[in-house]
Design an enzyme around this catalytic site. Structure first.
Site, short mmCIF file in Angstrom:
data_model
loop_
_atom_site.label_atom_id
_atom_site.label_comp_id
_atom_site.label_asym_id
_atom_site.label_seq_id
_atom_site.Cartn_x
_atom_site.Cartn_y
_atom_site.Cartn_z
N GLU A 1 -3.94 2.41 -7.30
CA GLU A 1 -4.24 3.50 -6.37
C GLU A 1 -3.25 4.63 -6.62
OE1 GLU A 1 -6.56 2.01 -2.75
OE2 GLU A 1 -4.45 1.85 -2.26
N HIS B 1 0.85 -1.20 0.00
CA HIS B 1 0.00 0.00 0.00
C HIS B 1 0.89 1.25 0.00
CE1 HIS B 1 -2.73 3.14 1.37
NE2 HIS B 1 -3.70 2.38 0.88
P1 PGA Z 1 -9.46 6.25 0.84
O1 PGA Z 1 -8.37 5.08 0.99
O2 PGA Z 1 -10.65 5.66 0.12
O3 PGA Z 1 -9.76 6.67 2.22
O4 PGA Z 1 -8.82 7.32 0.00
C1 PGA Z 1 -8.19 4.18 -0.04
C2 PGA Z 1 -6.96 3.35 0.15
O5 PGA Z 1 -5.95 3.86 0.64
O6 PGA Z 1 -6.98 2.16 -0.17
#
Ligand code: PGA
Length: 256
Positions: free
Chosen positions: A166, A97
């Site tokens: 992401e 992540h």
């Molecule tokens: P968020 O987090 O939807 O709060 O932006 C998503 C993530 O980090 O997977």
């Protein structure tokens, strides 16, 4: 090739007490018990994984951990072993992540070791990738990340990987990346996969989008053939929001 939609939540360390985590897990189990057209996953705060596992084992909800150590056992103080994840009945491990890379300095070789460990234990690695800022460097950055995190993975295991796209700059914000930008990135990722591993892998790997997903944007974001689902953060803490987002993904995928 039809890929099974997959949508779920990463609780980070937002919900950290057993009572609250169990209550949410119970609701997730109940609300989605009849869902058969999509995979739903739940990744709780690490300290609550044991009681959550008790709720979700023998359900149709995939549950897992937010990180594992890059070795199965040994001298790694403070880390979480995949052996514990196996013991808890987890079937998913979130890996690399953006917060782990930024705050804990995880590098691609560490991430690659974690992906291998996860696949060798027959779990789904949810591998996060994404450029640090929007712009022209996006494609090269995605390519570099994909090739490095998936290096030396046997071909037959690759299709079990789920990629979470992401963009780092879109996490924790009010709004996600623009829908067209997200769809373009997913198409790029498939092209990278196709060139590196062949069209079978391009067609098999599921790619989901994450970063400020909410019910207002879930349908548009998931309404593209290259997007197989969503990874939800803050805006899924409320079970009604979570359920709505899951149902919007199911709807988007049913229409395609
Ligand atoms: P968020 O987090 O939807 O709060 O932006 C998503 C993530 O980090 O997977």
């Amino acid at each position: 090739m039809k890929r099974r939609p997959i949508v779920g939540i990463n609780l980070k360390i937002y919900i950290n007490t057993m009572d609250k985590a169990v209550a949410l897990a119970e609701l997730v189990k109940e609300r989605f018990k009849d869902v058969s057209d999509a995979d739903i996953f739940f990744i709780p705060s690490m300290g609550t994984i044991y009681p959550v596992s008790k709720v979700l084992q023998n359900s149709n909800i995939i549950y897992g951990v937010q990180n594992i150590a890059s070795i199965a056992n040994g001298a790694m103080t403070g880390e979480f072993s995949i052996e514990s994840a196996v013991d808890l009945g987890c079937t998913m491990v979130e890996i690399g992540h953006a917060e782990r890379k930024r705050i804990f300095k995880e590098d691609y070789s560490m991430i690659n070791e974690k992906v291998k460990l996860t696949l060798n234990n027959n779990m789904i690695p949810l591998v996060c990738i994404g450029e640090s800022e929007p712009g022209d460097a996006r494609e090269d950055s995605l390519k570099e990340q994909i090739l490095k995190v998936l290096i030396d993975i046997p071909h037959h295991q690759l299709s079990n990987v789920v990629l979470a796209y992401e963009p780092e700059w879109a996490i924790g914000k009010d709004k996600p990346a623009e829908t067209t930008y997200v769809h373009e990135s997913h198409r790029m990722i498939r092209e990278i996969l196709s060139k590196a591993y062949g069209s079978d892998i391009k067609d098999a790997i599921r790619i989901i989008y994450g970063g400020s997903v909410k019910k207002e944007n879930a349908l548009d974001l998931s309404g593209h053939p290259d997007v197989d689902g969503l990874l939800i953060g803050r805006f899924g803490h409320d079970i009604n929001n979570f359920e709505e987002i899951v149902n919007l993904v199911r709807k988007a995928k049913e229409e395609k």
